[in-house]
Structure formats: structure tokens, C-alpha cells
Design an enzyme around this catalytic site. Structure first.
Site, mmCIF file in Angstrom:
data_model
loop_
_atom_site.group_PDB
_atom_site.id
_atom_site.type_symbol
_atom_site.label_atom_id
_atom_site.label_comp_id
_atom_site.label_asym_id
_atom_site.label_seq_id
_atom_site.Cartn_x
_atom_site.Cartn_y
_atom_site.Cartn_z
ATOM 1 N N LYS A 1 -28.048 46.672 32.890
ATOM 2 C CA LYS A 1 -27.707 45.410 32.217
ATOM 3 C C LYS A 1 -29.007 44.654 31.954
ATOM 4 O O LYS A 1 -29.924 44.680 32.795
ATOM 5 C CB LYS A 1 -26.780 44.601 33.121
ATOM 6 C CG LYS A 1 -26.235 43.319 32.512
ATOM 7 C CD LYS A 1 -25.267 42.642 33.499
ATOM 8 C CE LYS A 1 -24.674 41.369 32.957
ATOM 9 N NZ LYS A 1 -23.730 40.733 33.915
ATOM 10 N N SER B 1 -19.251 39.512 31.939
ATOM 11 C CA SER B 1 -20.394 39.525 31.068
ATOM 12 C C SER B 1 -21.066 40.891 30.901
ATOM 13 O O SER B 1 -21.841 41.074 29.964
ATOM 14 C CB SER B 1 -21.429 38.521 31.577
ATOM 15 O OG SER B 1 -21.929 38.904 32.838
ATOM 16 N N SER C 1 -17.978 39.792 36.646
ATOM 17 C CA SER C 1 -18.657 40.364 35.476
ATOM 18 C C SER C 1 -18.865 41.863 35.452
ATOM 19 O O SER C 1 -19.237 42.397 34.409
ATOM 20 C CB SER C 1 -20.012 39.702 35.275
ATOM 21 O OG SER C 1 -19.857 38.569 34.473
HETATM 22 N N1 GLN Z 1 -16.874 35.151 33.508
HETATM 23 C C1 GLN Z 1 -17.412 34.424 34.620
HETATM 24 C C2 GLN Z 1 -18.331 33.345 34.106
HETATM 25 O O1 GLN Z 1 -18.374 33.161 32.951
HETATM 26 C C3 GLN Z 1 -18.129 35.364 35.548
HETATM 27 C C4 GLN Z 1 -19.452 35.761 35.051
HETATM 28 C C5 GLN Z 1 -20.174 36.685 35.965
HETATM 29 O O2 GLN Z 1 -19.610 37.265 36.885
HETATM 30 N N2 GLN Z 1 -21.470 36.781 35.736
HETATM 31 O O3 GLN Z 1 -18.986 32.690 34.836
#
Ligand code: GLN
Length: 483
Positions: free
Chosen positions: A77, A152, A176
Site C-alpha cells: 500500500k 482505504s 481498511s
Molecule cells: N474507513 C475508515 C476511515 O475512513 C477506516 C480507515 C482505515 O482503516 N484506515 O477512517
């Protein structure tokens, strides 16, 4: 079957027997990326030359029987630092940032002979659930290019699902890696907080962030964990002690294990197709000898609110470093230092990142600190202790990973709260610091569904065994998208 469709363990066996070379594996993945990534958009950058070089080094080695990851191509990532390779966080702020050092996980994988194919697209600074917050482009879902891959770590999940890479490392602050894995039909493990080093992971919310593997099956997940887990003196929250062999317990079975199914995880917004798949999965687990019963975790309903105070608060502090002085985007055409900082941040950050910084700054500001941040910390303690109590009674908790299957591109971009609700089932594990795995458990309307299995702190070996037992009894992990 193309070589890119193999699992890590299957490819390793062929490598050891010298029936294939790492160069062949790498070329097949690079061809696949070339063939489909214009449509899928899972990669921010492809490191073709580096990959072929790394593959050649492995091919020249005498033996690598004990190094299951040697010669296996992978993706990281784009918030995991790679020395000399652009690491952008899918943000204009870091668009041209080339780290002078590797993250600990990057070093550990490279030491084991891993081959880097490139960097995965993501929501900017890991804030989002659809990869639509990338400053560059939106990744598509390999099962339906009109749908989001989740986020994400959407680039990671899409690339693994579409067989562009054997595995990818993502990061999970509130879901994420698990939520996109669920939406793309792959396996993701969020380890216990502190088990995998965060050194060189570009920070979002430091008390919640964890790196974990996205793979095509459970055994591969255990193999990658063997490669990345363990104490690192450069991360002050890293857990001391030696790690077990994560593949050792696979196949131990489920006899006499007791699982709780917390009813609060089947919220109003849970799609009927998801409920149906979970109920069927529960039957399979029972058939394998586990005892399951409904249970209640009443504080679950506060988890999302608690997260959306704590995560933005930590983000507002972590992202204060992007001031245009040290590294990253810098707008120098300004009257003075203050204006330069203002313009740098205005131009460098996207809308969602700005929203989080404002939320966090507000929650931490004097006069509001007690009412928001401190209170959220107290709620966090309650959620964590409720979770610990549950594990006095149960070996694991079974829930959906996401209340829905992949949604259409653009469906939730206008309504941040709807987007935030995507993580309602995954956030409690981050708040509690416990490990959690998501594995494919069915389809609805041709789109994958994920089952989440949560366990107590440092129960990765047990979670992997449970997931493996379910996986061996079902066929979901063998079905790939037709892309
Ligand atoms: N979707 C969640 C957020 O927007 C989690 C994001 C993540 O785990 N990095 O914060």
C-alpha cells in the site's frame, strides 16, 4: 491456469523444485498488470525494473526451501515507505515524496527475498472506505468495474483479487484492510495492535493503525505474518517477545471451540444477502464441531462515534508535520511563512483529509477536550473491557465484515456518514487492539461477502486456524473474478 493465479504456498513449491523461476512469476504478474490495470487502477506506481532485478537475485540463490516468501511478487500500500520508491499516500501532499529509508515491514520482506511489483492505490492518507478519496484516481472492484473496491486499502484488495499480485500489505485503522478484502473476496488479517511494526508506516491515527496482509487464502495470510510480525525497537508500541509459527496450527480443527455471535453487528443497515451468507457460514462452523450462540455487546453502538473522535484527533496531530518545510508539497510563492503553510496545506490535502483535521482540531481544542476527546477515551475503555469480558466466555466472535457488498462508484461520496457506516463492524477491533480476520463467505448479486472472526489479544494462531477450517470446508476462496 496462469502462474499469477497460484497461491504463495503453491508457487513456493514450484520454485523450490525449480519448475518455475521468480523471474517467470514476476513477468506473469507484470503482464497481468499491463493487461488490466488501465481499467482496474490498483497501482499508483509499478516498479518493473526493481521487481525484475529482485527476482533475478532470488533465481541465482542456491536454495530457499525455508524462505516461503522468496521470489514471490507482492505489492505494498502506498503509505508503507520504500527507499528510493515514491510513496505518495495517494495525496498531492506526498506526490513526489521518495523516502530515504524502508519501513520495517519492507526491510523484513526484502530480507526474505520478496519482489516488489509496485505500490497500491488508497484513500488519501488512509481516510475513506471506497478508495474514491485518492487524489489520483479511483480503483475499481474486479467483480464489477462499476463498483468500489472498498477502502482505504482498495488498491491492495483489488490487486490481490484480480491476480495482479500474490499478496499485498495494507494498513487498518478502522477496517481498511478487512472491509476492502470483504468487498473484493480476499482474505485480510488485522493483527493485534503492536504485533507488526509501524516504523515507516505513514501515520494516520497512531493508537489504531496496524499493518496486515491481504492474500488469496488463509495459509498465505499465515505465511506473510511469519514474514512481518515481531518486535521492532524502532516502534515504541511494538510488543516484545518471540512470535509463534503462524502456519503451525492450521488444520487443528474446531472441536469444542465456543463462538459468540454478537447481535449488535447485524445492524439495521445490514443487507439481507449478507445476513443470509453469515447464517449459512454459522451452520458450516457448527458442522465442523464449534458451538455458537448469540451474544450481546451493548457498547458496540458507541464504537463508530468514539472512533470518529479519536481517529481525527490523532490525525490532526500527525498531519501537522506537513507544513511545506521539511518534505512533501511546498508552496513558496507566499508573502510569509504562515501564508506558505496555509497554501501548502490548502493545495496538498483533499476534502476528506481537511474534514478530519478540522474535526480533530475541534475535539482537542481547549474547552471541548473534556467533552469530546476525553469522553471518547473513556468510551474506548468501556468497549475494550466489554470485548475482553466476551473472550472470557468465547474463543472468538463471528460477525459480518461489512454490512453491505460493494456499492456503486459515487453512491456514498456525497454523504460522509453513510460512508463511515461501512466500518461499523470493523472499528471495534481497532478500538480494542484485538486481532481480526476477514474471509470470503459467499456472494450476493455476484459480489463477494466477508465473514469477520475476532479473537482476544495475540490470538492470531487460533484465528488463522478457525478461518482455515472454514475455508477448507467451503469453496469461496477458489472463485476469482472473470476480469
Ligand atoms: N474507513 C475508515 C476511515 O475512513 C477506516 C480507515 C482505515 O482503516 N484506515 O477512517
Amino acid at each position: 491456469m496462469g502462474l499469477n493465479e497460484l497461491t504463495i504456498h503453491a508457487a513456493h513449491e514450484l520454485l523450490v523444485k525449480r519448475e518455475i523461476s521468480s523471474t517467470e512469476l514476476t513477468k506473469t504478474c507484470l503482464d497481468r498488470i499491463e493487461e488490466i490495470d488501465d481499467d482496474l487502477k490498483a497501482f499508483v506506481s509499478v516498479t518493473k525494473e526493481k521487481a525484475l532485478k529482485q527476482a533475478l537475485v532470488v533465481d541465482k540463490q542456491k536454495s530457499f526451501e525455508n524462505e516461503t516468501l522468496a521470489g514471490i511478487p507482492m505489492q505494498l500500500k502506498d503509505l508503507i515507505c520504500t527507499k528510493g520508491v515514491r510513496t505518495t499516500c495517494s495525496s498531492r501532499m506526498l506526490e513526489n515524496f521518495i523516502p530515504p529509508y524502508n519501513a520495517t515491514v519492507t526491510d523484513r520482506l526484502f530480507d526474505r527475498g520478496a519482489v516488489l511489483l509496485g505500490k497500491g492505490n488508497m484513500d488519501e492518507f488512509a481516510m475513506g472506505s471506497s478508495t474514491e478519496n485518492s487524489a489520483f484516481f479511483t480503483t475499481r472492484n474486479p467483480w464489477n468495474l462499476g463498483c468500489v473496491p472498498g477502502g482505504s486499502s482498495g488498491g491492495s484488495a483489488a490487486a490481490v483479487s484480480a491476480r495482479e499480485t500474490f499478496y499485498s500489505l495494507g494498513s487498518d485503522t478502522g477496517g481498511s484492510i478487512r472491509q476492502p478484502a470483504s468487498l473484493c473476496g480476499v482474505v485480510a488479517l488485522k493483527p493485534t495492535y503492536g504485533l507488526v511494526s509501524r516504523y515507516g508506516l505513514i501515520a494516520f491515527a497512531s493508537s489504531l493503525d496496524q499493518i496486515g496482509p491481504l492474500t488469496r487464502d488463509v495459509k498465505d495470510s499465515a505465511i506473510v505474518m511469519n514474514g512481518i510480525a515481531g518486535y521492532d525497537p524502532r516502534d515504541s508500541t511494538s510488543i516484545k517477545g518471540t512470535c509463534p509459527d503462524y502456519t503451525a496450527s492450521l488444520g487443528k480443527g474446531l472441536e469444542d471451540l465456543k463462538f459468540g455471535v454478537p447481535k449488535e453487528y447485524f445492524t439495521e443497515g445490514t443487507e439481507p444477502g449478507v445476513k443470509k451468507a453469515l447464517n449459512a457460514a454459522i451452520k458450516v462452523l457448527e458442522g465442523l464441531g464449534a458451538h455458537l450462540e448469540e451474544c450481546s455487546l451493548p457498547s458496540t453502538k458507541y464504537a463508530l462515534a468514539c472512533y470518529y473522535i479519536i481517529a481525527p484527533s490523532e490525525c490532526s496531530a500527525n498531519l501537522a508535520r506537513y507544513d511545506g518545510v521539511k518534505y512533501g508539497h511546498s508552496q513558496r510563492l507566499a508573502e510569509d511563512m504562515w501564508e506558505s503553510m496555509e497554501l501548502t496545506r490548502k493545495e496538498g490535502f483533499g476534502a476528506e483529509v481537511k474534514r478530519r483535521i478540522m474535526l480533530g482540531t475541534y475535539a482537542l481544542s481547549s474547552g471541548y477536550y473534556d467533552a469530546y476527546y476525553l469522553k471518547a477515551q473513556r468510551v474506548r475503555t468501556i468497549i475494550r473491557s466489554e470485548m475482553n469480558d466476551a473472550f472470557q466466555k468465547y474463543d472468538a466472535l463471528i460477525t459480518p465484515t461489512s454490512p453491505t457488498v460493494a456499492f456503486n462508484l459515487g453512491a456514498k461520496t456525497a454523504d460522509p456518514v453513510q460512508m463511515y457506516l461501512s466500518d461499523i463492524c470493523t472499528i471495534p477491533a481497532n478500538i480494542s487492539g484485538i486481532p481480526s480476520i476477514s474471509i470470503p463467505c459467499g456472494f450476493d448479486r455476484g459480489l463477494p461477502i466477508g465473514m469477520q472472526i475476532m479473537g482476544p489479544v495475540l490470538s492470531e494462531v487460533e484465528l488463522l486456524n478457525i478461518a482455515f477450517s472454514y475455508e477448507q470446508a467451503t469453496d469461496w476462496h477458489n472463485i476469482g473474478p472473470s476480469l
